[in-house]
Design a protein around this motif. Structure first.
Motif, short mmCIF file in Angstrom:
data_model
loop_
_atom_site.label_atom_id
_atom_site.label_comp_id
_atom_site.label_asym_id
_atom_site.label_seq_id
_atom_site.Cartn_x
_atom_site.Cartn_y
_atom_site.Cartn_z
N LEU A 1 2.03 2.21 -2.37
CA LEU A 1 2.97 1.13 -2.70
C LEU A 1 2.34 0.15 -3.70
O LEU A 1 1.13 -0.06 -3.68
CB LEU A 1 3.34 0.35 -1.43
N VAL B 1 -9.90 3.59 3.40
CA VAL B 1 -8.69 4.41 3.51
C VAL B 1 -8.86 5.76 2.84
O VAL B 1 -9.32 5.85 1.71
CB VAL B 1 -7.48 3.68 2.85
N LYS B 2 -8.48 6.78 3.59
CA LYS B 2 -8.43 8.11 3.00
C LYS B 2 -6.98 8.54 2.89
O LYS B 2 -6.24 8.48 3.86
CB LYS B 2 -9.19 9.11 3.88
N PRO C 1 -2.31 6.82 4.71
CA PRO C 1 -2.29 6.81 6.19
C PRO C 1 -0.91 6.98 6.81
O PRO C 1 -0.78 7.66 7.82
CB PRO C 1 -2.89 5.45 6.54
N VAL C 2 0.13 6.38 6.21
CA VAL C 2 1.45 6.48 6.84
C VAL C 2 1.99 7.91 6.87
O VAL C 2 2.88 8.20 7.65
CB VAL C 2 2.53 5.59 6.18
N LEU D 1 -3.10 -1.46 2.70
CA LEU D 1 -4.04 -0.54 3.36
C LEU D 1 -3.29 0.59 4.05
O LEU D 1 -3.72 1.74 4.06
CB LEU D 1 -4.92 -1.28 4.37
N ALA D 2 -2.14 0.23 4.64
CA ALA D 2 -1.37 1.23 5.37
C ALA D 2 -0.76 2.25 4.44
O ALA D 2 -0.63 3.42 4.78
CB ALA D 2 -0.27 0.54 6.18
N ASN D 3 -0.38 1.81 3.26
CA ASN D 3 0.24 2.73 2.32
C ASN D 3 -0.16 2.39 0.88
O ASN D 3 0.57 1.71 0.17
CB ASN D 3 1.77 2.68 2.48
N GLU E 1 -2.32 -7.42 2.34
CA GLU E 1 -3.45 -6.49 2.50
C GLU E 1 -3.14 -5.42 3.54
O GLU E 1 -3.43 -4.24 3.34
CB GLU E 1 -4.72 -7.26 2.91
N GLY E 2 -2.54 -5.86 4.66
CA GLY E 2 -2.21 -4.90 5.71
C GLY E 2 -1.24 -3.84 5.21
O GLY E 2 -1.38 -2.64 5.50
N ILE E 3 -0.26 -4.27 4.43
CA ILE E 3 0.75 -3.33 3.90
C ILE E 3 0.09 -2.35 2.94
O ILE E 3 0.28 -1.13 3.02
CB ILE E 3 1.88 -4.10 3.19
N ASN F 1 9.28 1.76 -3.78
CA ASN F 1 7.82 1.85 -3.69
C ASN F 1 7.14 0.52 -3.98
O ASN F 1 5.94 0.47 -4.23
CB ASN F 1 7.29 2.90 -4.66
#
Ligand SMILES: Cc1ncc(C[n+]2csc(CCOP(=O)(O)OP(=O)(O)O)c2C)c(N)n1
Ligand code: SF4
Lengths: 595, 283
Positions: B82, B262-263, B266-267, B77-79, B73-75, B39
């Motif tokens: 983590l 983000v809600k 997302p992944v 936001l996506a999860n 940041e991209g990582i 994680n």
């Protein structure tokens, strides 16, 4: 039968709102409709125009004549009235003053200010008034327009809807009463259309349908409207849409999100893409899925920002150092943009490489009536979530395993026993960096093995019609080529159109399958970029080429004339460059010079 | 167990390099925080220090020079589940990646960003960096560095970072403490680590730093006071590096980028989407 309506006016007068409303009106009525906007790169001042093309057959191109011109000011009369077809109609706002125009057209003067005042509306409603004023010419009633007004304004309240509807009605009645005999004949409506949308909106919506969850971008015409559209849909569909500090950040964010497991994309135009270049190679070496949407404009450098060109192909082909695979797709209309958005996301994940979707101002900002709404479904490739064998102490997951098809299983952060480093350095199977020559070659060959499958799945170019002569086009120029084919058929020259949506990597066999003895390639650039790519990749040469690079797309009449010249000259002319002599008459007005 | 975060790969830094201490501190901080390797994502760029993801057995992304922040940041936001820690050199972060550093505080994504600040370009064999002290001779400044130094901590404060700290690669315990606080902080946490480069930076040695650094916490600094934080942040420049505070300069809770954009996670979301009403809207 084609009919065209050209709307012209000063920037800020709402030409595009009016144009889009009229386009929607025809599309909802059941006509194939196409909308083509033109505007200079200025916010105020400058002349804007929008051509609505209406037909009972599919039409996706601007045309060089105007059946009707709606002029919002005097300048618009001057620019567009000369190109109204015989017995056509000029609708002009009374405020434009005395318009001294041709004898062979009919003029409808609408006192919009007066109508608006009497309906207690606001000056902003001139657009609605003019739309209402246009309806009697086609013997339309107010039903569809009233519905459009309702859809557009009901969030602003019942009152706003009512006033707009009243303005439309009063303008409608005015024209009915004062110009009862000014009419234009329309064929029967034929189609059931599903949307009237810009290429960019169709692309954005197709991406959402295709499972897009992350979009990061920095504004740049003509890609910005994808960003705007996705932002507007972010809450509804739970999308993460970020306006980044620059394109480099946008690209890296998109790669980060792709690594973490989201279907992810960034979008820009050539200048912004130049900044993203290094990130492309990183995604390729680390084998992180990511999609780049690139809407070309007239280059090089800042060029002519609001005009169109197909000249960034080699920029994309050559983006980033080193050798690596990439896929380049180029939709030809809104239906294809919708479909390919989803397919690009699929291919990026399945093949774990950067995928490009190449548009241009012409496709991105024109409006298309969509008949088919097809999406490719969702395919995620080799993501492993379960059943991983426990790692030894210090061991890492073989993210870059040397597998037969070159596509190694991928784990997403959060998955136990899948730990690895996605890396921009050359690496071993377990993702540690290496400079070992044998391991390097192993990874080079592993990545390259994807090519075999890519050539198998590459789309064969689409073929429209039959004939020994082929007109070959790619991306945005499908519509103009199909119309040129029709014009040529009327002159007894039968051609087929071959349209490429899959630009790279090319399969020689698939290209050979569709080409004929005589192939004329048509490109919206000066030096034949796709022609050179096909030659380089397959050895195939073309019999002749037609090119144009003034910032506008190739118009069908222009293509037809050039093809005629080439065919009648027995293909002695190899390179037909569309220059001033070949411009369509209305290409001479200068929207950037506003008086 | 700290072993969880060790990989089979042995670090290849010069003997005595400050990065050894930093690596030890990161592993310990992860362990003491109870983070799980699967994680956790360590994101780096290019530079000597940026090789660090290979020595920590978590997920990692070793990106390109200067782009650690947006990649991280991209990582995140996506999860957002983590823990995302970015780490790289001063050249990477303050020169090549300057624009991202400038904007990271505004965005306030919940990530930690550690800079291995050795005041030199190590990997490329000793050119001047934005933080090279005035007068220092490097390959690109044979007559001594002549530009004013880049000021990471004041810049982070002005940029809106919600956790700003400095620490010293010669003091593992201090690093562990600061890193744990930074990772636990909700928002963009920036740590400037003063890191000796024994091969190329002959000025800023372990001994040099030890003579100058002092712990803000022991001085009773109030990290919620922005003005005081800025005053302390400027101290090295005002005293010509005679006094170098380390520890937490500033800490603040503010809305993060994920809070707005983000809600959920997302992944984990379904990709099946119905767009029929959106299509109707376009008609
Ligand atoms: C775009 C780009 N430019 C230049 C380089 C070359 N380069 C690699 S590391 C580096 C600077 C290293 O200094 P720093 O970031 O401070 O890290 P250190 O090696 O000192 O840890 C440079 C200039 C590169 N890899 N990529
Ligand atoms: S060059 Fe400097 S920073 Fe790089 S490993 Fe050696 S001591 Fe460390």
């Amino acid at each position: 039968m084609d009919l065209t309506i050209k709307i012209g006016g000063a920037a800020g007068q709402g030409v595009f709102v009016l144009g889009r409303t009229i386009g929607r009106l025809f599309a909802r009525t059941g006509f194939y409709t196409f909308g083509y906007p033109e505007y200079p790169s200025l916010i105020r001042g400058g002349h804007n125009s929008y051509q609505v093309v209406v037909s009972n057959k599919k039409v996706e191109t601007p045309l060089s004549f105007n059946s009707v011109v709606i002029a919002l000011n005097k300048q618009a009369v001057k620019f567009h009235a000369p190109y109204i077809s015989q017995n056509g109609i000029l609708i002009v706002d009374e405020s434009a003053g005395d318009v001294n125009v041709r004898e062979d057209i009919k003029v409808v003067k609408v006192p919009t200010s007066k109508i608006i005042n009497e309906s207690k509306g606001s000056p902003k409603m001139a657009n609605i008034a003019l739309t209402g004023a246009m309806l009697p010419l086609f013997d339309f009633d107010l039903t569809i327009l009233n519905q459009i007004i309702k859809d557009e304004f009901s969030r602003k309240g019942e009152e706003v809807v009512k006033v707009n509807q009243l303005v439309a009605k009063n303008a409608y009645e005015y024209v009915k009463e004062h110009y009862p005999n000014v009419k234009i004949e329309l064929p029967e409506p034929v189609a059931k259309l599903k949307a009237y949308t810009s290429g960019n909106e169709a692309f954005g919506l197709g991406a959402i349908k295709g499972g897009l969850k992350f979009y990061a971008a920095y504004p740049m015409t003509p890609a910005s409207s994808v960003l705007h559209y996705l932002v507007s849909k972010a809450k509804k569909h739970n999308l993460i849409v970020v306006q980044a500090e620059d394109e480099i950040a946008a690209a890296n964010m998109a790669v980060g999100a792709g690594f973490a497991g989201l279907r992810s994309m960034t979008g820009t135009s050539g200048g912004g893409f130049a900044l993203m270049t290094e990130t492309v190679g990183m995604a390729a070496l680390a084998e992180t899925p990511v999609v780049f949407f690139i809407a070309q404009r007239t280059g090089p450098s800042t060029g002519m920002p609001t005009w169109t060109e197909q000249a960034d192909l080699w920029q994309i082909l050559g983006a980033s150092q080193g050798e690596f695979l990439r896929i380049i797709l180029a939709p030809g209309n809104a239906e294809q943009a919708f479909y390919l958005a989803g397919e690009a996301l699929n291919l990026a994940e399945e093949y774990q490489l950067p995928v490009f979707v190449l548009s241009d101002k012409f496709l991105s900002e024109s409006h298309y009536s969509m008949e088919k709404v097809e999406s490719p479904g969702i395919r995620r490739g080799k993501i492993v979530k379960e059943g991983l064998k426990p790692l030894e102490k210090g061991e890492r997951f073989k993210r870059y395993e040397d597998v037969e098809d070159g596509i190694s299983p991928r784990t997403l952060p959060g998955t136990p026993n899948g730990e690895h480093v996605a890396t921009s350095y050359e690496h071993l199977e377990d993702s540690f960096t290496t400079e070992d020559f044998k391991e390097r070659v192993k990874q080079v060959e592993k990545r390259l093995r994807k090519l075999k499958k890519l050539k198998e799945i590459a789309f064969e170019p689409d073929v429209y019609g039959e004939g020994d002569i082929s007109l070959v086009v790619w991306g945005s120029h499908l519509g103009p080529a199909l119309k040129a084919k029709e014009i040529l058929a009327n002159k007894g020259i039968n051609v087929k159109v071959i349209h490429f949506t899959w630009l790279y990597p090319l399969s020689k066999e698939k290209v050979e399958n569709v080409l004929t003895d005589k192939n004329i390639i048509i490109e919206n650039n000066r030096t034949g970029l796709f022609e050179r790519l096909v030659r380089a990749e397959t050895g195939i040469t073309f019999t002749a080429s037609i090119r144009k690079s003034n910032g506008r797309p190739l118009f069908p009449e222009q293509i037809a004339k050039a093809v005629e010249t080439i065919v009648n000259g027995e293909f002695k002319e190899k390179e037909f460059i569309i220059k001033e002599e070949e411009f369509e008459p209305y290409e001479f007005y200068a929207p950037w010079r506003y008086e | 167990m700290i072993d969880e975060f060790v990989t089979v790969e042995k670090p290849q830094w010069c003997p005595g390099c400050g990065n050894y201490g930093i690596l030890t501190a990161i592993r310990r901080a992860f362990d003491e925080l109870g983070l799980k390797p699967h994680n956790t994502v360590v994101v780096s760029g290019i530079g000597c220090g940026s090789k660090i993801p290979h020595y920590i057995r978590t997920y990692g992304y070793e990106g390109i020079h200067g782009r650690i922040i947006p990649l991280a940041e991209g990582i995140k936001l996506a999860n957002p589940a983590l823990t995302v820690v970015g780490i790289g050199g001063d050249g990477d972060g303050f020169s090549e990646g300057g624009n991202h550093f400038l904007h990271a505080g505004r965005k306030n994504t919940n990530i930690t960003y550690i800079v291995q600040d050795n005041q030199i370009y190590g990997l490329t064999t000793g050119q001047a960096s934005p933080t090279t002290h005035k007068g220092v001779k490097t390959k690109t400044t044979p007559d001594g560095a002549f530009l004013r130094e880049f000021r990471p901590i004041p810049t982070a404060l002005i940029g809106g970072a919600t956790f700003v700290a400095a620490t010293f690669a010669g003091d593992v315990n201090h690093m562990v403490k600061v890193m744990k606080d930074a990772i636990s902080h909700k928002g963009f946490a920036f740590i400037d680590v003063y890191q000796p480069c024994v091969s190329w930076n002959k000025l800023n040695t372990y001994a040099w730093w030890k003579q100058r650094i002092y712990d803000l916490e022991k001085e009773g600094h109030d990290p919620t006071n922005f003005e005081k934080a800025m005053e302390k942040a400027l101290e090295p420049y005002r005293t010509n590096w005679e006094k170098v505070p380390i520890g937490i300069f500033y800490k603040e809770e503010r809305q993060t980028l994920e809070d707005v954009l983000v809600k959920g996670i997302p992944v984990n979301e379904s990709l099946e989407v119905d767009v029929s009403s959106d299509l109707r809207e376009l008609m």
